[in-house]
Motif scaffolding. Structure first.
Motif, short mmCIF file in Angstrom:
data_model
loop_
_atom_site.label_atom_id
_atom_site.label_comp_id
_atom_site.label_asym_id
_atom_site.label_seq_id
_atom_site.Cartn_x
_atom_site.Cartn_y
_atom_site.Cartn_z
N ARG A 47 0.86 -1.20 0.00
CA ARG A 47 0.00 0.00 0.00
C ARG A 47 0.89 1.24 0.00
NH1 ARG A 47 -5.18 1.24 1.08
NH2 ARG A 47 -5.67 -0.88 1.81
N LEU A 48 0.67 2.10 -0.99
CA LEU A 48 1.45 3.32 -1.14
C LEU A 48 0.60 4.55 -0.86
CD1 LEU A 48 3.29 2.37 -4.46
CD2 LEU A 48 4.23 2.24 -2.14
N GLY A 49 1.24 5.63 -0.48
CA GLY A 49 0.54 6.88 -0.20
C GLY A 49 0.29 7.67 -1.47
N ILE A 50 -0.48 7.09 -2.39
CA ILE A 50 -0.80 7.76 -3.66
C ILE A 50 -2.29 7.61 -3.96
CG2 ILE A 50 1.50 7.45 -4.67
CD1 ILE A 50 0.45 5.02 -6.18
N GLN A 58 0.23 8.20 -10.42
CA GLN A 58 0.07 6.85 -10.94
C GLN A 58 1.43 6.15 -11.00
OE1 GLN A 58 -1.93 7.38 -14.68
NE2 GLN A 58 -3.84 8.00 -13.73
N LEU A 59 1.42 4.86 -10.77
CA LEU A 59 2.65 4.06 -10.81
C LEU A 59 2.44 2.89 -11.74
CD1 LEU A 59 5.51 3.37 -9.68
CD2 LEU A 59 4.35 2.00 -7.93
N ALA A 165 0.07 0.24 -9.75
CA ALA A 165 -0.76 0.42 -8.57
C ALA A 165 -2.22 0.39 -9.01
CB ALA A 165 -0.45 1.75 -7.90
N ASP A 166 -3.07 -0.32 -8.25
CA ASP A 166 -4.49 -0.34 -8.60
C ASP A 166 -5.15 0.98 -8.19
OD1 ASP A 166 -5.05 -0.45 -5.86
OD2 ASP A 166 -5.53 -2.59 -5.86
N ARG A 167 -6.44 1.08 -8.38
CA ARG A 167 -7.11 2.38 -8.15
C ARG A 167 -7.13 2.78 -6.68
NH1 ARG A 167 -12.54 1.39 -6.84
NH2 ARG A 167 -13.18 -0.78 -7.09
N THR A 168 -6.80 1.85 -5.79
CA THR A 168 -6.74 2.20 -4.35
C THR A 168 -5.30 2.48 -3.90
OG1 THR A 168 -6.52 -0.11 -3.62
CG2 THR A 168 -8.76 0.75 -3.91
N THR A 195 12.86 -0.65 -7.07
CA THR A 195 12.20 -0.22 -8.31
C THR A 195 11.06 0.75 -8.00
OG1 THR A 195 12.76 -2.27 -9.44
CG2 THR A 195 10.92 -1.02 -10.34
N ILE A 196 10.27 0.44 -6.97
CA ILE A 196 9.16 1.33 -6.60
C ILE A 196 9.70 2.67 -6.12
CG2 ILE A 196 7.29 1.66 -4.92
CD1 ILE A 196 6.76 -1.36 -5.10
N ASP A 197 10.77 2.67 -5.33
CA ASP A 197 11.36 3.93 -4.87
C ASP A 197 11.88 4.75 -6.03
OD1 ASP A 197 10.98 4.26 -2.10
OD2 ASP A 197 12.55 2.82 -1.62
N ARG A 198 12.51 4.11 -7.01
CA ARG A 198 13.05 4.83 -8.17
C ARG A 198 11.95 5.45 -9.01
NH1 ARG A 198 16.63 0.48 -8.76
NH2 ARG A 198 15.31 -0.41 -10.38
N ASN A 199 10.78 4.83 -8.99
CA ASN A 199 9.67 5.29 -9.84
C ASN A 199 8.58 5.99 -9.03
OD1 ASN A 199 10.08 4.10 -12.78
ND2 ASN A 199 10.82 2.57 -11.34
N ARG A 200 8.95 6.54 -7.87
CA ARG A 200 7.98 7.26 -7.05
C ARG A 200 7.31 8.36 -7.88
NH1 ARG A 200 8.46 9.53 -0.95
NH2 ARG A 200 6.80 11.08 -1.04
N PRO A 201 5.98 8.36 -7.95
CA PRO A 201 5.29 9.38 -8.75
C PRO A 201 5.59 10.79 -8.23
CG PRO A 201 3.79 7.59 -8.16
CD PRO A 201 5.04 7.39 -7.36
N SER A 202 5.69 11.74 -9.15
CA SER A 202 6.05 13.11 -8.79
C SER A 202 5.02 13.75 -7.86
CB SER A 202 6.20 13.96 -10.05
OG SER A 202 4.98 13.99 -10.78
#
Length: 238
Positions: A47-50, A58-59, A165-168, A195-202
């Motif tokens: 679960r990400l804070g997005i 979006q990721l 990442a899904d819609r939630t 990989t997730i850290d490198r692609n953290r959404p802006s």
């Protein structure tokens, strides 16, 4: 009405404490709770804070799992001319042009990954309604729209996965087989985290990582301590 848990799952859940586990400890517990009668996968649910309804939160990206997925990946390629031959020589299970598009339109889905060359995308676009819901639509972000077919085929067969990442705001990823050594699963999980850290959404603000749970396909959820995983060096995981 809540679904009744099987006796097997109740027994497995009793082994899992409601607390974050150090990564290696969590992976050993995952292996211990993989008791189904078929080879189970190791899954991560992050679960990400997005809020993916916003385009800058979006990721969608790919990860190359160093220890592979443990699965045989069937790759199909839509290209034209010499690129079809290149795809076949590079190990594609299925390769073709307009005729392959027609077969897919008629329901042929005998592949796990579909790669297309950019010049074929206008024709591939008509497959969107069929491929989109299955997560099979080629995309540049996913590395599945490319002229470098040899490299793409080799990478996906070796353990490259596309995820989003899904819609939630939750990422669901299979990162190996429960039968893998815990050390190999840790290498793959660490690669996924990086990989997730490198692609953290802006547009991601505040606390990015909310929770990580791992499990075998039919096993209970096990929480992983996020700081321990993120602070671990890749060399330590290897």
């Amino acid at each position: 009405m809540p679904k009744k848990l099987s006796r097997r799952l109740q027994e497995l859940q009793s082994k899992v404490e409601e607390r974050p586990y150090e990564p290696t400890e969590a992976l050993k517990l995952l292996k211990e709770t993989a008791t189904a009668k078929f080879p189970e996968s190791a899954e991560a649910h992050i679960r990400l804070g997005i809020d993916p309804k916003y385009t800058d939160q979006q990721l969608r990206t790919t990860v190359s799992l160093p220890k592979g997925t443990g699965q045989v990946v069937r790759v199909a390629v839509i290209a034209k001319g010499e690129k079809v031959t290149e795809a076949t020589n590079a190990g594609a299970d299925i390769a073709g042009s307009e005729e392959l598009i027609g077969e897919i339109q008629n329901g042929m889905m005998d592949f796990d990954r579909l790669i297309a060359t950019p010049d074929m995308m206008p024709q591939v676009a008509k497959l969107g309604r069929l491929l989109g819901p299955r997560g099979l639509m080629p995309s540049p972000k996913g590395g599945t729209v490319t002229f470098d077919l040899t490299q793409a085929i080799e990478e996906f067969k070796a353990g490259k996965l596309e995820f989003r990442a899904d819609r939630t705001g939750i990422v669901h990823v299979m990162f190996g087989k429960a039968s893998f050594p815990a050390e190999d699963l840790l290498v793959n999980l660490k690669s996924l985290q990086e990989t997730i850290d490198r692609n953290r959404p802006s547009g991601a603000k505040g606390r990015f990582w909310r929770s990580i749970f791992i499990s075998a396909t039919m096993g209970p959820a096990i929480e992983v301590d996020i700081p321990s995983l993120r602070d671990m060096k890749a060399a330590e995981a290897a």
